[in-house]
Design a protein around this motif. Structure first.
Motif, mmCIF file in Angstrom:
data_model
loop_
_atom_site.group_PDB
_atom_site.id
_atom_site.type_symbol
_atom_site.label_atom_id
_atom_site.label_comp_id
_atom_site.label_asym_id
_atom_site.label_seq_id
_atom_site.Cartn_x
_atom_site.Cartn_y
_atom_site.Cartn_z
ATOM 1 N N SER A 137 27.202 34.375 44.849
ATOM 2 C CA SER A 137 28.042 35.425 44.267
ATOM 3 C C SER A 137 29.483 35.293 44.728
ATOM 4 O O SER A 137 29.759 35.036 45.904
ATOM 5 C CB SER A 137 27.523 36.816 44.662
ATOM 6 N N ASN A 138 30.383 35.478 43.778
ATOM 7 C CA ASN A 138 31.801 35.659 44.062
ATOM 8 C C ASN A 138 32.148 37.062 43.571
ATOM 9 O O ASN A 138 32.678 37.240 42.478
ATOM 10 C CB ASN A 138 32.633 34.600 43.350
ATOM 11 N N PRO A 139 31.824 38.080 44.373
ATOM 12 C CA PRO A 139 32.003 39.455 43.912
ATOM 13 C C PRO A 139 33.452 39.917 44.055
ATOM 14 O O PRO A 139 34.259 39.238 44.706
ATOM 15 C CB PRO A 139 31.100 40.243 44.869
ATOM 16 N N PRO A 140 33.794 41.066 43.484
ATOM 17 C CA PRO A 140 35.123 41.625 43.742
ATOM 18 C C PRO A 140 35.275 41.897 45.240
ATOM 19 O O PRO A 140 34.403 42.536 45.837
ATOM 20 C CB PRO A 140 35.115 42.938 42.942
ATOM 21 N N TYR A 141 36.367 41.414 45.853
ATOM 22 C CA TYR A 141 36.477 41.604 47.306
ATOM 23 C C TYR A 141 37.885 41.965 47.786
ATOM 24 O O TYR A 141 38.164 41.941 48.979
ATOM 25 C CB TYR A 141 35.976 40.366 48.061
ATOM 26 N N ILE A 142 38.755 42.327 46.891
ATOM 27 C CA ILE A 142 40.096 42.737 47.304
ATOM 28 C C ILE A 142 40.108 44.242 47.536
ATOM 29 O O ILE A 142 39.701 45.008 46.657
ATOM 30 C CB ILE A 142 41.141 42.342 46.244
ATOM 31 N N PRO A 143 40.545 44.706 48.708
ATOM 32 C CA PRO A 143 40.626 46.152 48.942
ATOM 33 C C PRO A 143 41.483 46.838 47.884
ATOM 34 O O PRO A 143 42.499 46.291 47.448
ATOM 35 C CB PRO A 143 41.267 46.246 50.333
ATOM 36 N N SER A 144 41.078 48.031 47.480
ATOM 37 C CA SER A 144 41.765 48.738 46.393
ATOM 38 C C SER A 144 43.263 48.850 46.627
ATOM 39 O O SER A 144 44.068 48.668 45.703
ATOM 40 C CB SER A 144 41.170 50.139 46.223
ATOM 41 N N ALA A 145 43.663 49.127 47.858
ATOM 42 C CA ALA A 145 45.087 49.299 48.153
ATOM 43 C C ALA A 145 45.874 48.007 48.008
ATOM 44 O O ALA A 145 47.101 48.038 47.815
ATOM 45 C CB ALA A 145 45.265 49.851 49.568
ATOM 46 N N GLU A 146 45.174 46.876 48.090
ATOM 47 C CA GLU A 146 45.840 45.576 47.985
ATOM 48 C C GLU A 146 45.966 45.108 46.535
ATOM 49 O O GLU A 146 46.807 44.262 46.228
ATOM 50 C CB GLU A 146 45.085 44.522 48.803
ATOM 51 N N VAL A 147 45.118 45.624 45.669
ATOM 52 C CA VAL A 147 45.136 45.180 44.272
ATOM 53 C C VAL A 147 46.507 45.417 43.648
ATOM 54 O O VAL A 147 47.032 44.570 42.913
ATOM 55 C CB VAL A 147 44.034 45.887 43.460
ATOM 56 N N PHE A 182 30.804 45.426 47.632
ATOM 57 C CA PHE A 182 29.789 44.664 46.898
ATOM 58 C C PHE A 182 28.957 43.783 47.817
ATOM 59 O O PHE A 182 27.787 43.522 47.525
ATOM 60 C CB PHE A 182 30.446 43.853 45.777
ATOM 61 N N TYR A 183 29.517 43.335 48.930
ATOM 62 C CA TYR A 183 28.710 42.595 49.907
ATOM 63 C C TYR A 183 27.612 43.504 50.470
ATOM 64 O O TYR A 183 26.459 43.093 50.607
ATOM 65 C CB TYR A 183 29.578 42.054 51.038
ATOM 66 N N ARG A 184 27.972 44.738 50.787
ATOM 67 C CA ARG A 184 26.987 45.679 51.309
ATOM 68 C C ARG A 184 25.867 45.908 50.290
ATOM 69 O O ARG A 184 24.677 45.898 50.627
ATOM 70 C CB ARG A 184 27.638 47.025 51.647
ATOM 71 N N LYS A 185 26.281 46.153 49.033
ATOM 72 C CA LYS A 185 25.297 46.419 47.981
ATOM 73 C C LYS A 185 24.363 45.233 47.779
ATOM 74 O O LYS A 185 23.143 45.401 47.679
ATOM 75 C CB LYS A 185 26.025 46.731 46.665
ATOM 76 N N ILE A 186 24.916 44.037 47.710
ATOM 77 C CA ILE A 186 24.106 42.848 47.451
ATOM 78 C C ILE A 186 23.187 42.563 48.634
ATOM 79 O O ILE A 186 21.981 42.331 48.466
ATOM 80 C CB ILE A 186 25.011 41.633 47.142
ATOM 81 N N ILE A 187 23.718 42.585 49.835
ATOM 82 C CA ILE A 187 22.924 42.254 51.020
ATOM 83 C C ILE A 187 21.803 43.277 51.229
ATOM 84 O O ILE A 187 20.701 42.916 51.657
ATOM 85 C CB ILE A 187 23.831 42.139 52.264
ATOM 86 N N SER A 188 22.048 44.539 50.896
ATOM 87 C CA SER A 188 21.030 45.570 51.101
ATOM 88 C C SER A 188 19.784 45.341 50.248
ATOM 89 O O SER A 188 18.694 45.822 50.581
ATOM 90 C CB SER A 188 21.604 46.957 50.807
ATOM 91 N N SER A 189 19.921 44.599 49.142
ATOM 92 C CA SER A 189 18.785 44.366 48.239
ATOM 93 C C SER A 189 18.355 42.910 48.154
ATOM 94 O O SER A 189 17.283 42.615 47.607
ATOM 95 C CB SER A 189 19.137 44.852 46.824
ATOM 96 N N ALA A 190 19.174 42.000 48.664
ATOM 97 C CA ALA A 190 18.969 40.572 48.415
ATOM 98 C C ALA A 190 17.615 40.056 48.875
ATOM 99 O O ALA A 190 17.018 39.184 48.226
ATOM 100 C CB ALA A 190 20.086 39.763 49.073
ATOM 101 N N LYS A 191 17.088 40.579 49.977
ATOM 102 C CA LYS A 191 15.833 40.055 50.529
ATOM 103 C C LYS A 191 14.672 40.234 49.557
ATOM 104 O O LYS A 191 13.728 39.443 49.561
ATOM 105 C CB LYS A 191 15.532 40.719 51.869
ATOM 106 N N GLU A 192 14.744 41.262 48.700
ATOM 107 C CA GLU A 192 13.686 41.492 47.713
ATOM 108 C C GLU A 192 13.679 40.414 46.630
ATOM 109 O O GLU A 192 12.672 40.241 45.931
ATOM 110 C CB GLU A 192 13.876 42.850 47.049
#
Length: 275
Positions: free
Chosen positions: A181-191, A216-226
């Motif tokens: 995955s190359n998810p969105p990773y720029i902090p909102s204030a930096e966009v 998005f890293y948190r979201k993906i990692i929290s479910s990825a093992k399944e």
């Protein structure tokens, strides 16, 4: 107006608009409009453009002077040696992301199943499948418009990908040997501080990683093992300053062999771990 005069005009207009590589961009736009190459140009540089060509060239120059990305004007770009169609519905593939693809290719073997989350233009999954035979590729994105571009790029590069519209894992079934995955990773204030070509024209939902850039890293990692098979691997592209944070998330989720890989500019670019 001759071809030579057109190049000079383009360079002048784009330089005045503070376009970094004005001469090269002027050339590429002329090449696109007139369907010529350098050899033709040097043999015919004192000949006149057709009226409709000049009109189209001036329109393209105006767009570039407004900082519309060159790739969106031309409609394509190169990634991993392949051609990819792009428009304002997808991020423009960047050389940094080739590091992610190269790392995945080190572990992918025939018979594996790969899932690409937040596929965008499809450049990651298409490049992987173009380089490895007998691999099943799956790709998801929340954007229907992005998926249309990705599907076109799969056809263009003659690979078969199973595309699905999904908000991360919502519509994903089964388990995979590799998740990339190359998810969105720029902090909102930096966009809002991004250069105009990026912040004003590339899709916000593909850039904004919420408050700290790590949502998005948190979201993906929290479910990825399944969704990973035993000893399955996960690969992320990251921002240059996110290696430690994303590595810690994977370690906290009990992933093994967690590593951070640098890109050609020696910036942290990829984090990977094994289930």
């Amino acid at each position: 107006m001759t071809y030579r005069e057109a190049i000079n005009l383009g360079e002048k207009i784009l330089t005045a608009a503070s376009i970094a590589d004005a001469k090269n961009d002027a050339w590429l736009l002329l090449e696109m409009v007139c369907k010529i190459d350098r050899s033709f140009y040097y043999l015919h540089m004192e000949e006149d453009l057709l009226e409709e060509q000049l009109s189209e060239y001036e329109i393209a120059l105006k767009k570039r002077a407004e900082h519309v990305p060159l790739q969106y004007i031309v409609g394509e770009t190169e990634f991993m040696g392949l051609k990819f169609k792009v428009n304002s519905n997808v991020l423009i593939p960047r050389q940094d992301t080739e590091t992610l693809v190269e790392e995945v290719l080190k572990v992918v073997k025939p018979g594996m199943q790969i899932l690409d989350l937040c596929t965008g233009s499809g450049c990651i999954i298409v490049s992987i499948l173009h380089n490895v035979t007998d691999v099943e590729g799956y790709a998801i994105d929340i954007s229907k418009q992005a998926l249309n571009v990705a599907k076109e790029n799969a056809r263009l590069n003659d690979v078969s990908v199973n595309f699905e519209r999904s908000d991360l894992f919502d519509n994903v079934a089964g388990t995979f040997d590799v998740i990339v995955s190359n998810p969105p990773y720029i902090p909102s204030a930096e966009v809002v501080k991004l250069m105009p070509e990026v912040g004003d024209f590339e899709p916000l939902e593909a850039l904004d990683g919420k408050e700290d850039g790590l949502y998005f890293y948190r979201k993906i990692i929290s479910s990825a093992k399944e969704y990973l098979k035993p000893e399955g691997r996960i690969f992320f592209e990251i921002g240059y300053d996110q290696g430690e944070a994303v590595s810690q998330m994977l370690q906290n989720a009990e992933f093994k062999e967690v590593r951070v890989i640098k890109d050609l500019a020696h910036n942290d670019r990829v984090v990977t771990g094994m289930l």
